[in-house]
Write a protein that holds these residues in place. Structure first.
Motif, short mmCIF file in Angstrom:
data_model
loop_
_atom_site.label_atom_id
_atom_site.label_comp_id
_atom_site.label_asym_id
_atom_site.label_seq_id
_atom_site.Cartn_x
_atom_site.Cartn_y
_atom_site.Cartn_z
N MET A 219 0.81 -1.21 0.00
CA MET A 219 0.00 0.00 0.00
C MET A 219 0.85 1.27 0.00
O MET A 219 0.34 2.36 -0.26
CB MET A 219 -0.95 0.00 1.18
N LEU A 220 2.13 1.16 0.25
CA LEU A 220 3.00 2.33 0.25
C LEU A 220 3.40 2.75 -1.15
O LEU A 220 3.84 3.88 -1.35
CB LEU A 220 4.26 2.05 1.08
N PHE A 221 3.27 1.87 -2.12
CA PHE A 221 3.65 2.18 -3.48
C PHE A 221 2.42 2.57 -4.28
O PHE A 221 1.50 1.79 -4.44
CB PHE A 221 4.34 0.98 -4.14
N ASP A 222 2.40 3.81 -4.77
CA ASP A 222 1.27 4.30 -5.53
C ASP A 222 1.37 3.87 -6.98
O ASP A 222 2.45 3.83 -7.56
CB ASP A 222 1.20 5.83 -5.49
#
Length: 62
Positions: free
Chosen positions: A41-44
Motif C-alpha cells: 500500500m506504500l507504493f502508488d
C-alpha cells in the motif's frame, strides 16, 4: 550398459530427494511472503491524466 541403469537410478533418487525437500519446505511456510503485502500500500500506482496526454499529443504533432 549397466552404468546407464545405475546413473538413471541415481538421478531418479536425487530428483525424488529434491522433490521431497521442496514439499517439506512449502508445508513449513518457507515460501510464504509476509513482507510484501504489508508494504504494497506504500507504493502508488501511476495515474495517467487524460488531459495532459491530449495536450502533449497536440504539442508534439505541431
Amino acid at each position: 550398459m549397466s552404468i546407464i541403469y545405475m546413473l538413471l537410478a541415481v538421478s531418479v533418487v536425487v530428483a525424488l530427494v529434491f522433490f521431497v525437500l521442496f514439499i517439506v519446505s512449502v508445508k513449513n511456510g518457507q515460501y510464504d511472503d509476509t513482507y510484501t503485502p504489508s508494504v504494497r500500500m506504500l507504493f502508488d500506482d501511476e495515474v495517467v491524466n487524460p488531459t495532459k496526454t491530449k495536450e502533449n499529443n497536440q504539442i508534439n504533432s505541431k
